[in-house]
Design a protein around this motif. Structure first.
Motif, mmCIF file in Angstrom:
data_model
loop_
_atom_site.group_PDB
_atom_site.id
_atom_site.type_symbol
_atom_site.label_atom_id
_atom_site.label_comp_id
_atom_site.label_asym_id
_atom_site.label_seq_id
_atom_site.Cartn_x
_atom_site.Cartn_y
_atom_site.Cartn_z
ATOM 1 N N ILE A 59 32.496 40.654 31.437
ATOM 2 C CA ILE A 59 32.526 40.848 32.886
ATOM 3 C C ILE A 59 33.802 41.625 33.174
ATOM 4 O O ILE A 59 34.905 41.073 33.136
ATOM 5 N N LEU A 64 34.302 42.514 38.791
ATOM 6 C CA LEU A 64 35.043 41.497 39.538
ATOM 7 C C LEU A 64 35.530 42.043 40.878
ATOM 8 O O LEU A 64 35.464 41.361 41.904
ATOM 9 N N SER A 67 32.461 42.987 43.336
ATOM 10 C CA SER A 67 31.783 41.781 43.821
ATOM 11 C C SER A 67 32.669 40.957 44.740
ATOM 12 O O SER A 67 32.163 40.098 45.465
ATOM 13 N N VAL A 69 34.598 38.523 43.903
ATOM 14 C CA VAL A 69 34.234 37.153 43.555
ATOM 15 C C VAL A 69 35.219 36.184 44.193
ATOM 16 O O VAL A 69 36.441 36.395 44.172
ATOM 17 N N THR A 72 35.908 31.543 40.108
ATOM 18 C CA THR A 72 35.502 31.747 38.726
ATOM 19 C C THR A 72 34.036 31.387 38.544
ATOM 20 O O THR A 72 33.333 32.002 37.733
ATOM 21 N N ALA A 75 31.927 34.358 39.238
ATOM 22 C CA ALA A 75 32.038 35.368 38.183
ATOM 23 C C ALA A 75 31.221 34.980 36.955
ATOM 24 O O ALA A 75 30.479 35.800 36.394
ATOM 25 N N LYS A 78 27.387 35.509 36.233
ATOM 26 C CA LYS A 78 26.906 36.815 35.809
ATOM 27 C C LYS A 78 26.671 36.876 34.309
ATOM 28 O O LYS A 78 26.181 37.897 33.797
ATOM 29 N N VAL A 134 40.680 33.137 39.793
ATOM 30 C CA VAL A 134 40.016 34.243 39.109
ATOM 31 C C VAL A 134 40.757 35.558 39.316
ATOM 32 O O VAL A 134 40.633 36.487 38.499
#
Length: 736
Positions: A59, A64, A67, A69, A72, A75, A78, A134
């Motif tokens: 990823i 990241l 998106s 995000v 976590t 994320a 995915k 994240v």
């Protein structure tokens, strides 16, 4: 395993031994860049990933960022094979399950950061009560298959490696601020120059339920220093601070029906945590492709969790009563009846106070050689690791009390030594990689209230075998089989003792499985890639708690089987057709038709059969289907838009496979507790848009999570936990 008692000497001698048996080539002028990449990654670049005999997922930073995000959890969804369960709404404590394994507290997965153990006690208490935000990470790598045996000690599920950005000599910086509903505020900064990089993050949110507001601050300093043309040193120092009003208990069925998903009366529950961590990584390049990496790491994690209820069946506050009609109900009964309770009337608060100290050293070497006339690559290493847990429980006599009589005072210690070696034999387009890992663990537990002490040890040899076949430069077949292994926690393998009994070893085995998989990685076109995998994880011994409810089973073990398929990929449609704009599709799918017990599970403390664990019943928290699909659009004007669908299939919350909270199979006293019953499937929609005008330093972004505002259950382990309601966020980012 007396041989491993000399591991510290071997650790010290390994660098000299490697150099003595090698013929170093002249130092490479570009060695530092190559060295750093090898130290912090599990998958490496695309070419290196193709050589791994197991499923892999990367990823990357673009995904990241585009998106946006929030956690976590978002994320990791995915990645195929990964089931991530929400808890408090901010992703502070992700619950990560792999290929049907129970996600509770992420105990079935090995978490790394830059290749170094992230958990505060990866051997002795592998529960995730700490997780960095994240936004600290540049990319996330997920590895399954036999290559997992390089890392350990958890090799039954997957390795998840979080990779932080690499410092550069040039000045770099990114700063952003965002806000949204439910009290969300996020400020982030990253600035670096001259080989140093500082990350800072501050997040505030009201969480998914009432009285679950959280605040966290995270600092991460990373330095990269070139010692010579073929040596680098990487230093990392980080601090994490969290202050949360987060309860442990979920909702009863009646509370959920009467008050809705956001109800939580426990405004006195608090969670305060601090973690300090540091590591030094020395990297030495001594040949064209040969590398010696030595990691030294240390961390201290402290957490104080004061709460008035741990589950919906908790009797802590039962001295408080409520009159309903002609009935007098205690605190627990009132919750079962859906009566609004007032924790301020409960003169009790229990503090679970924990301190964890972890440190270790781990050298590993990668050597290419031509033994037997073949192209070989040897990866080998050693580890010496130490953990100490100080665990105290204090019981206050007021709702906001933060001190009182001690009911627990435990010191739990663990020393582990490990060694591994995997050699990749190249036969042209075919490569075969056998390997071995050896784990040796010594446990000690002291009950300081009673003056009791006990010891136990465990050693395990873990074999693996993997193979890859390069059909051509675009297609790679792979297969692997390895023995999965996860050691029991200190508290599981040693009893607590009593006034009349010493601390003794508990009849519990390590988790063991035979994990097999086969698949294909393909890039038929430059704009199309996919990976298809079938897997079978056959557990000779799986440790499970199922549900905390129904008889209070603290721990159980038994045989289990998981079988399924994973599919992931991306297609850049614009690039395929030759458009100036690029619509794209990403997908991640997991099908798990088999997740069943192969025999009755038995209690670890007394060997009694656990009710409901009949042969072939489906195991709890193993959704049959997981799907994350994204439709995206990239425009030349600097606009990217993503629409994401996340589907989580139905799943059971208990060994009984109860479909209703009132199922007659559920013990009568636990019906309505919120801890039993089927969890329905759910489809959640997320969207994000970013705009950065070409040549500009500024990016504007907006995102919405669960924009249809689905009301759904994610967990029943301690009572009903619900998913996050609709979240809307917007922000601005500046990049130097």
């Amino acid at each position: 395993m007396n041989l491993l008692k000399s591991a510290p000497w071997a650790l010290a001698l390994l660098p000299a031994a490697v150099l003595a048996q090698s013929n170093p080539t002249p130092p490479k002028t570009d060695a530092p860049a190559a060295v750093v990449l090898g130290a912090v990654t599990v998958l490496g670049d695309e070419a290196a990933s193709d050589e791994l005999p197991g499923a892999t997922t990367l990823i990357d930073q673009a995904t990241l960022k585009q998106s946006r995000v929030f956690t976590t959890n978002e994320a990791l969804r995915k990645a195929p094979g990964v089931n991530v369960r929400d808890e408090e709404g901010l992703g502070l404590r992700p619950n990560i399950g792999i290929r049907g394994l129970n996600p509770t507290r992420s105990t079935k997965v090995l978490l790394l950061e830059d290749g170094i153990p992230l958990a505060y006690a990866p051997y002795g208490d592998n529960a995730s009560y700490y997780h960095p935000p994240v936004t600290r990470f540049e990319r996330i790598e997920v590895l399954k298959g036999s290559a997992m045996n390089q890392y350990g000690p958890q090799t039954i599920g997957a390795v998840i490696n979080y990779v932080t950005p690499t410092p550069t000599q040039e000045t770099q910086g990114v700063f952003s601020v965002a806000g949204g509903n439910r009290g969300f505020f996020d400020a982030q900064g990253r600035f670096g120059a001259n080989g140093l990089l500082l990350d800072f993050s501050r997040k505030i949110s009201d969480g998914a339920r009432d009285n679950t507001d959280s605040k966290l601050e995270d600092f991460n300093l990373k330095g990269l220093f070139e010692l010579s043309a073929n040596q680098t040193l990487v230093l990392r120092v980080n601090q994490y601070r969290e202050e949360s009003n987060v309860t442990y208990t979920g909702l009863t069925d009646a509370e959920y029906a009467n008050f809705g998903r956001e109800y939580n009366p426990f405004d006195n529950d608090t969670f305060d945590a601090t973690r300090y961590g540091g590591s030094v990584t020395h990297e030495l390049s001594f040949g064209s492709d040969d590398l010696l990496t030595t990691n030294v790491y240390v961390s201290h994690f402290t957490r104080d969790w004061w709460r008035q209820s741990s589950t919906t069946t908790d009797t802590q506050c039962n001295a408080t009563t409520y009159t309903v009609g002609d009935q007098t109900l205690n605190f627990q009964q009132a919750r079962f009846a859906g009566v609004a309770v007032d924790p301020d009337q409960c003169n009790s608060a229990q503090g679970r106070l924990r301190d964890y100290y972890t440190y270790g050293v781990e050298p590993r070497v990668r050597i290419t050689h031509a033994s037997f006339g073949l192209d070989n690559e040897l990866v080998a290493g050693l580890r010496a690791h130490r953990e100490t847990q100080d665990r105290i429980q204090e019981n206050a006599t007021t709702p906001q009390g933060r001190g009182g009589a001690r009911s627990e005072n435990n010191k739990r210690e663990l020393t582990a030594y490990a060694a591994f070696a995997q050699n990749r034999f190249g036969f042209g387009r075919l490569a075969v990689t056998p390997g071995l890992r050896l784990e040796s663990i010594d446990y000690t537990r002291r009950n300081r209230l009673l003056g009791r002490e006990g010891e136990e040890s465990l050693s395990q040899l873990i074999p693996s075998l993997g193979a890859t076949f390069a059909v051509d430069e675009r297609y790679t077949l792979f297969a692997s089989v390895h023995e999965g292994f996860a050691p029991p926690r200190v508290e599981d393998i040693l009893s607590n003792g009593s006034a009349t009994a010493d601390i003794t070893a508990v009849e519990i085995d390590a988790e063991k499985s035979i994990n097999a998989e086969a698949g294909v990685r393909a890039r038929p076109f430059d704009a199309l890639r996919f990976e298809l995998v079938v897997f079978r994880n056959d557990f000779d011994n799986l440790i499970s708690v199922g549900s905390i409810a129904g008889g209070g089973v603290p721990l159980s073990q038994g045989e289990a089987l998981f079988q399924g398929v994973e599919l992931s990929g991306r297609a850049d449609l614009g690039k395929l057709i030759g458009w100036s704009v690029n619509p794209f599709v990403e997908l991640s799918y997991t099908g798990l038709p088999t997740a069943r017990s192969e025999g009755a599970f038995t209690r670890a403390d007394n060997g009694a059969v656990v009710p409901g664990t009949d042969v072939s019943r489906r195991l709890p928290y193993a959704p049959r289907h997981l799907f994350t699909g994204t439709l995206g659009y990239e425009l030349p004007l600097g606009i990217t838009a993503r629409l994401e669908a996340v589907y989580i299939g139905d799943q059971y919350a208990d060994f009984f496979n109860a479909r209703s909270p009132e199922d007659t199979a559920i013990p009568t006293a636990s019906r309505g507790s919120g801890q039993f019953g089927e969890i329905d499937d759910v489809l959640v929609w997320n969207a994000a848009i970013n705009w950065r005008r070409p040549g500009s330093h500024w990016t504007l972004f907006a995102t919405t999570k669960n924009f249809t505002d689905e009301d759904y259950i994610v967990d029943r382990t301690r009572g009903i936990q619900t998913g996050s309601p609709r979240l809307i966020q917007a922000g601005i980012e500046y990049q130097l």
